[in-house]
Design an enzyme around this catalytic site. Sequence first.
Site, mmCIF file in Angstrom:
data_model
loop_
_atom_site.group_PDB
_atom_site.id
_atom_site.type_symbol
_atom_site.label_atom_id
_atom_site.label_comp_id
_atom_site.label_asym_id
_atom_site.label_seq_id
_atom_site.Cartn_x
_atom_site.Cartn_y
_atom_site.Cartn_z
ATOM 1 N N SER A 1 4.364 175.064 12.491
ATOM 2 C CA SER A 1 4.703 175.913 13.642
ATOM 3 C C SER A 1 5.941 176.721 13.307
ATOM 4 O O SER A 1 6.831 176.252 12.585
ATOM 5 C CB SER A 1 4.991 175.056 14.871
ATOM 6 O OG SER A 1 5.543 175.849 15.904
ATOM 7 N N TYR B 1 9.944 168.638 18.871
ATOM 8 C CA TYR B 1 8.760 169.306 18.309
ATOM 9 C C TYR B 1 9.176 170.155 17.103
ATOM 10 O O TYR B 1 8.512 170.123 16.058
ATOM 11 C CB TYR B 1 8.106 170.170 19.396
ATOM 12 C CG TYR B 1 6.902 170.940 18.918
ATOM 13 C CD1 TYR B 1 5.703 170.293 18.640
ATOM 14 C CD2 TYR B 1 6.968 172.322 18.741
ATOM 15 C CE1 TYR B 1 4.596 171.002 18.190
ATOM 16 C CE2 TYR B 1 5.864 173.042 18.305
ATOM 17 C CZ TYR B 1 4.681 172.375 18.027
ATOM 18 O OH TYR B 1 3.588 173.088 17.589
HETATM 19 N N1 NAP Z 1 -0.818 176.690 20.451
HETATM 20 C C1 NAP Z 1 0.252 177.121 19.830
HETATM 21 O O1 NAP Z 1 0.937 178.077 20.281
HETATM 22 C C2 NAP Z 1 0.679 176.500 18.527
HETATM 23 C C3 NAP Z 1 1.656 177.167 17.784
HETATM 24 C C4 NAP Z 1 2.074 176.625 16.576
HETATM 25 C C5 NAP Z 1 1.516 175.457 16.114
HETATM 26 N N2 NAP Z 1 0.570 174.814 16.861
HETATM 27 C C6 NAP Z 1 0.031 173.567 16.332
HETATM 28 O O2 NAP Z 1 -1.365 173.700 16.159
HETATM 29 C C7 NAP Z 1 -1.978 172.422 16.228
HETATM 30 C C8 NAP Z 1 -3.160 172.496 17.195
HETATM 31 O O3 NAP Z 1 -2.653 172.819 18.479
HETATM 32 P P1 NAP Z 1 -3.520 173.633 19.527
HETATM 33 O O4 NAP Z 1 -2.728 174.821 19.923
HETATM 34 O O5 NAP Z 1 -4.891 173.814 19.022
HETATM 35 O O6 NAP Z 1 -3.460 172.620 20.755
HETATM 36 P P2 NAP Z 1 -4.646 171.931 21.600
HETATM 37 O O7 NAP Z 1 -5.634 172.931 22.005
HETATM 38 O O8 NAP Z 1 -3.924 171.143 22.639
HETATM 39 O O9 NAP Z 1 -5.329 170.944 20.554
HETATM 40 C C9 NAP Z 1 -4.665 169.815 20.077
HETATM 41 C C10 NAP Z 1 -5.644 168.946 19.334
HETATM 42 O O10 NAP Z 1 -4.940 167.790 18.858
HETATM 43 C C11 NAP Z 1 -5.670 166.642 19.253
HETATM 44 N N3 NAP Z 1 -4.781 165.518 19.534
HETATM 45 C C12 NAP Z 1 -3.690 165.481 20.308
HETATM 46 N N4 NAP Z 1 -3.203 164.246 20.373
HETATM 47 C C13 NAP Z 1 -4.033 163.468 19.630
HETATM 48 C C14 NAP Z 1 -4.077 162.091 19.312
HETATM 49 N N5 NAP Z 1 -3.176 161.218 19.788
HETATM 50 N N6 NAP Z 1 -5.072 161.649 18.523
HETATM 51 C C15 NAP Z 1 -6.009 162.484 18.035
HETATM 52 N N7 NAP Z 1 -6.028 163.800 18.318
HETATM 53 C C16 NAP Z 1 -5.049 164.279 19.092
HETATM 54 C C17 NAP Z 1 -6.375 167.031 20.532
HETATM 55 O O11 NAP Z 1 -7.462 166.149 20.740
HETATM 56 P P3 NAP Z 1 -8.101 165.927 22.236
HETATM 57 O O12 NAP Z 1 -8.356 167.308 22.769
HETATM 58 O O13 NAP Z 1 -9.378 165.229 21.961
HETATM 59 O O14 NAP Z 1 -7.089 165.194 23.013
HETATM 60 C C18 NAP Z 1 -6.789 168.449 20.206
HETATM 61 O O15 NAP Z 1 -7.992 168.449 19.477
HETATM 62 C C19 NAP Z 1 -0.889 171.450 16.667
HETATM 63 O O16 NAP Z 1 -0.400 170.800 15.528
HETATM 64 C C20 NAP Z 1 0.180 172.357 17.227
HETATM 65 O O17 NAP Z 1 1.453 171.781 17.112
HETATM 66 C C21 NAP Z 1 0.124 175.319 18.058
#
Ligand code: NAP
Length: 282
Positions: free
Chosen positions: A168, A181
């Site tokens: 991130s 985070y």
């Molecule tokens: N969105 C942003 O702006 C952003 C920016 C920079 C980096 N990121 C990073 O990108 C990655 C994906 O995030 P996203 O934006 O796609 O968020 P998201 O839509 O909330 O997806 C998060 C994913 O992680 C899984 N997860 C969370 N806790 C878990 C656990 N305890 N065990 C197994 N799986 C778990 C969730 O599974 P379930 O749905 O089944 O709970 C979901 O599939 C993360 O590492 C986040 O930090 C996101």
Amino acid sequence: MTQAPSSVRSRPGMPPEAPATLSAVRHRAADGAVTGGCALVTGASSGIGAAVARRLAAQGGWRLVLNGRDRARREEVAHGTSAVVYPADLSGPGAERRLAEFALDSVGRVDLLVAGAGIGWAGPFSTMPQPAIDEVFDVNVLATVHLVRLLLPHMVRQGSGRIVIIGSLAGTVGVRDEAVYSAAKAALATFADAVRYELRGTGVGISHVVPGVVDTPFFDRRGVPYRRSRPKPVPASRVADAVWEAVARGRDEVYVPGWTRVPGRVRGVAPALYRRLAARFG
Ligand SMILES: NC(=O)c1ccc[n+]([C@@H]2O[C@H](COP(=O)([O-])OP(=O)(O)OC[C@H]3O[C@@H](n4cnc5c(N)ncnc54)[C@H](OP(=O)(O)O)[C@@H]3O)[C@@H](O)[C@H]2O)c1
């Protein structure tokens, strides 16, 4: 809580040799770029991980193992593909080992690990509950590091493979009200850099994909909406494209969008100026 799928077979450890099960496997082992094979994607039930799974399925030549907790969303992503799914909660003890073993048992080898599972937490650090601190580190850092530890020897034995860590921008510069985070994502960035030295000459590579802000349920889930005017949220498919570029071209680091690498560079070259600007605009 970790739910074990009925199809899991127990095994004492990783196999000494990883058999190739796909005739479609194509590798460019010299630089750790891979263009097909077996891929394990965590966080595949939502957002970026789901977009990556769909991108790999559309690309063709990949056998997918998808991890996520939410059964309905996980199966929706897998629908119409040959993907196998594993519903581990990666914050539970031993979940990464069970997931790695399931992947190796069910598809025989892992050519690509995309570590996309992650959670956020936003608010002043002095109000952050200790269990939330632990969970942010457990899911973002420990689960990723453990999975890499489990699968890397297997890839090195194969002589090919790629690991993609979803970092991130918060880990590059440190974001207000996201102290833990930011620290967790910074840990992953440094981890990827350090492991990369060890992989030189093995045919295995590690990529750090660094999204800025992505339009996913991430912000709803952490309970605090995204309020800044920039960076503007990009679609998850754009991060999936960046992941594919990292995989197919063996890229070490990809920022999404590309301009978001600039704040980190300014901070590196002129830290005092950066802090003044960040205090004003951050
Ligand atoms: N969105 C942003 O702006 C952003 C920016 C920079 C980096 N990121 C990073 O990108 C990655 C994906 O995030 P996203 O934006 O796609 O968020 P998201 O839509 O909330 O997806 C998060 C994913 O992680 C899984 N997860 C969370 N806790 C878990 C656990 N305890 N065990 C197994 N799986 C778990 C969730 O599974 P379930 O749905 O089944 O709970 C979901 O599939 C993360 O590492 C986040 O930090 C996101």
